[in-house]
Design a protein around this motif. Structure first.
Motif, PDB file in Angstrom:
ATOM      1  N   ASN A 105       0.803  -1.348   0.083  1.00 29.11           N
ATOM      2  CA  ASN A 105      -0.060   0.030  -0.027  1.00 29.11           C
ATOM      3  C   ASN A 105       1.040   1.208   0.021  1.00 29.11           C
ATOM      4  O   ASN A 105       0.548   2.206  -0.574  1.00 29.11           O
ATOM      5  N   ASN A 106       1.922   1.021   0.707  1.00 28.22           N
ATOM      6  CA  ASN A 106       3.168   2.177   0.703  1.00 28.22           C
ATOM      7  C   ASN A 106       3.654   2.716  -0.604  1.00 28.22           C
ATOM      8  O   ASN A 106       3.321   3.567  -1.262  1.00 28.22           O
ATOM      9  N   VAL A 107       3.774   1.611  -1.318  1.00 33.24           N
ATOM     10  CA  VAL A 107       4.357   1.501  -2.737  1.00 33.24           C
ATOM     11  C   VAL A 107       3.437   2.120  -3.497  1.00 33.24           C
ATOM     12  O   VAL A 107       3.587   3.223  -4.347  1.00 33.24           O
ATOM     13  N   SER A 108       2.129   1.681  -3.522  1.00 32.04           N
ATOM     14  CA  SER A 108       0.999   2.182  -4.409  1.00 32.04           C
ATOM     15  C   SER A 108       0.731   3.694  -4.186  1.00 32.04           C
ATOM     16  O   SER A 108       0.509   4.531  -5.319  1.00 32.04           O
ATOM     17  N   ARG A 109       0.703   3.868  -2.842  1.00 29.34           N
ATOM     18  CA  ARG A 109       0.480   5.503  -2.716  1.00 29.34           C
ATOM     19  C   ARG A 109       1.582   6.376  -3.262  1.00 29.34           C
ATOM     20  O   ARG A 109       1.314   7.640  -3.912  1.00 29.34           O
ATOM     21  N   ARG A 110       2.636   5.845  -3.244  1.00 29.74           N
ATOM     22  CA  ARG A 110       3.807   6.682  -3.433  1.00 29.74           C
ATOM     23  C   ARG A 110       3.947   7.128  -5.081  1.00 29.74           C
ATOM     24  O   ARG A 110       4.059   7.879  -5.727  1.00 29.74           O
ATOM     25  N   LYS A 111       3.718   5.761  -5.742  1.00 32.93           N
ATOM     26  CA  LYS A 111       3.513   5.579  -7.183  1.00 32.93           C
ATOM     27  C   LYS A 111       2.300   6.609  -7.583  1.00 32.93           C
ATOM     28  O   LYS A 111       2.808   7.470  -8.780  1.00 32.93           O
ATOM     29  N   SER A 112       1.430   6.629  -6.941  1.00 35.07           N
ATOM     30  CA  SER A 112       0.301   7.396  -7.483  1.00 35.07           C
ATOM     31  C   SER A 112       0.453   8.726  -7.361  1.00 35.07           C
ATOM     32  O   SER A 112       0.276   9.705  -8.100  1.00 35.07           O
ATOM     33  N   ARG A 113       1.198   9.486  -6.285  1.00 31.58           N
ATOM     34  CA  ARG A 113       1.607  10.665  -6.212  1.00 31.58           C
ATOM     35  C   ARG A 113       2.423  11.171  -7.001  1.00 31.58           C
ATOM     36  O   ARG A 113       2.694  12.344  -7.564  1.00 31.58           O
ATOM     37  N   LEU A 114       3.627  10.161  -7.209  1.00 29.10           N
ATOM     38  CA  LEU A 114       4.666  10.617  -8.401  1.00 29.10           C
ATOM     39  C   LEU A 114       3.932  10.487  -9.636  1.00 29.10           C
ATOM     40  O   LEU A 114       4.322  11.801 -10.670  1.00 29.10           O
ATOM     41  N   THR A 115       2.836   9.838 -10.110  1.00 29.35           N
ATOM     42  CA  THR A 115       2.448   9.801 -11.329  1.00 29.35           C
ATOM     43  C   THR A 115       1.399  11.134 -11.552  1.00 29.35           C
ATOM     44  O   THR A 115       1.613  11.724 -12.561  1.00 29.35           O
ATOM     45  N   ARG A 116       0.958  11.683 -10.473  1.00 33.51           N
ATOM     46  CA  ARG A 116       0.156  12.839 -10.384  1.00 33.51           C
ATOM     47  C   ARG A 116       1.321  14.059 -10.723  1.00 33.51           C
ATOM     48  O   ARG A 116       0.911  15.044 -11.447  1.00 33.51           O
ATOM     49  N   LEU A 117       2.306  13.882 -10.127  1.00 29.82           N
ATOM     50  CA  LEU A 117       3.320  14.712 -10.337  1.00 29.82           C
ATOM     51  C   LEU A 117       3.887  15.091 -11.569  1.00 29.82           C
ATOM     52  O   LEU A 117       3.756  16.082 -12.356  1.00 29.82           O
ATOM     53  N   VAL A 118       4.179  14.008 -12.275  1.00 30.08           N
ATOM     54  CA  VAL A 118       4.567  13.859 -13.605  1.00 30.08           C
ATOM     55  C   VAL A 118       3.398  14.368 -14.604  1.00 30.08           C
ATOM     56  O   VAL A 118       3.818  14.950 -15.619  1.00 30.08           O
ATOM     57  N   ASN A 119       2.246  14.088 -14.509  1.00 26.48           N
ATOM     58  CA  ASN A 119       1.006  14.425 -15.095  1.00 26.48           C
ATOM     59  C   ASN A 119       0.985  15.984 -15.000  1.00 26.48           C
ATOM     60  O   ASN A 119       0.383  16.443 -16.000  1.00 26.48           O
ATOM     61  N   THR A 120       1.352  16.498 -13.947  1.00 24.36           N
ATOM     62  CA  THR A 120       1.225  18.188 -14.041  1.00 24.36           C
ATOM     63  C   THR A 120       2.088  18.496 -15.137  1.00 24.36           C
ATOM     64  O   THR A 120       1.865  19.884 -15.777  1.00 24.36           O
ATOM     65  N   LEU A 121       3.087  18.120 -15.567  1.00 29.37           N
ATOM     66  CA  LEU A 121       3.972  18.604 -16.740  1.00 29.37           C
ATOM     67  C   LEU A 121       3.290  18.394 -17.867  1.00 29.37           C
ATOM     68  O   LEU A 121       3.280  19.193 -18.677  1.00 29.37           O
ATOM     69  N   ASP A 122       2.460  17.271 -18.311  1.00 26.01           N
ATOM     70  CA  ASP A 122       1.840  17.055 -19.301  1.00 26.01           C
ATOM     71  C   ASP A 122       0.762  18.228 -19.259  1.00 26.01           C
ATOM     72  O   ASP A 122       0.400  18.684 -20.490  1.00 26.01           O
ATOM     73  N   GLU A 123       0.022  18.321 -18.350  1.00 19.86           N
ATOM     74  CA  GLU A 123      -1.125  19.558 -18.173  1.00 19.86           C
ATOM     75  C   GLU A 123      -0.578  20.892 -18.733  1.00 19.86           C
ATOM     76  O   GLU A 123      -1.213  21.382 -19.418  1.00 19.86           O
ATOM     77  N   SER A 124       0.726  21.199 -18.017  1.00 25.67           N
ATOM     78  CA  SER A 124       1.157  22.347 -18.323  1.00 25.67           C
ATOM     79  C   SER A 124       1.524  22.641 -19.824  1.00 25.67           C
ATOM     80  O   SER A 124       1.426  23.938 -20.433  1.00 25.67           O
ATOM     81  N   ARG A 125       2.076  21.473 -20.280  1.00 26.74           N
ATOM     82  CA  ARG A 125       2.439  21.275 -21.675  1.00 26.74           C
ATOM     83  C   ARG A 125       1.309  21.654 -22.817  1.00 26.74           C
ATOM     84  O   ARG A 125       1.047  22.361 -23.688  1.00 26.74           O
ATOM     85  N   ASP A 126       0.101  21.012 -22.357  1.00 30.58           N
ATOM     86  CA  ASP A 126      -1.158  20.941 -22.991  1.00 30.58           C
ATOM     87  C   ASP A 126      -1.791  22.554 -22.945  1.00 30.58           C
ATOM     88  O   ASP A 126      -2.141  23.040 -24.032  1.00 30.58           O
ATOM     89  N   GLU A 127      -1.801  23.114 -21.769  1.00 29.34           N
ATOM     90  CA  GLU A 127      -2.096  24.443 -21.785  1.00 29.34           C
ATOM     91  C   GLU A 127      -1.207  25.222 -22.444  1.00 29.34           C
ATOM     92  O   GLU A 127      -1.956  26.415 -22.922  1.00 29.34           O
TER      93      GLU A 127
END
Length: 98
Positions: free
Chosen positions: A70-92
């Motif tokens: 569960n700890n690993v899943s939570r960390r991976k989820s947070r890192l994924t959201r962090l990386v996705n912020t780059l995609d969103e800013s690029r799209d904007e």
């Protein structure tokens, strides 16, 4: 101090495992730090590489029992959201440039 042979062996095993677990956790922290730095500097290619490395290390730590699933899943989820912020800013930026 341990009195029996079994207690002494257990103490040795614990020390060895602790050292190994610390090394694994240190590598994870370094990989996550590199990822956060790449995201903060908006280096998308570096962020993608760092993300893959961090997720790989997290999965290996889960397999070895260093971190709970569960700890690993939570960390991976947070890192994924962090990386996705780059995609969103690029799209904007693309939408603003059109």
């Amino acid at each position: 101090m341990p009195q029996t042979k079994a207690a002494k062996k257990s103490q040795r095993q614990t020390a060895k495992r602790t050292q190994r677990n610390r090394a694994v956790k240190a590598r994870i922290r370094t990989a996550v730090r590199k990822l956060r730095l790449a995201v903060s500097e908006s280096r998308e290619a570096d962020a993608q590489l760092a993300y893959r490395e961090a997720v790989s290390l997290l999965d290996k730590a889960r397999e070895k029992g260093v971190l709970h699933a569960n700890n690993v899943s939570r960390r991976k989820s947070r890192l994924t959201r962090l990386v996705n912020t780059l995609d969103e800013s690029r799209d904007e930026a693309d939408a603003a440039g059109e």
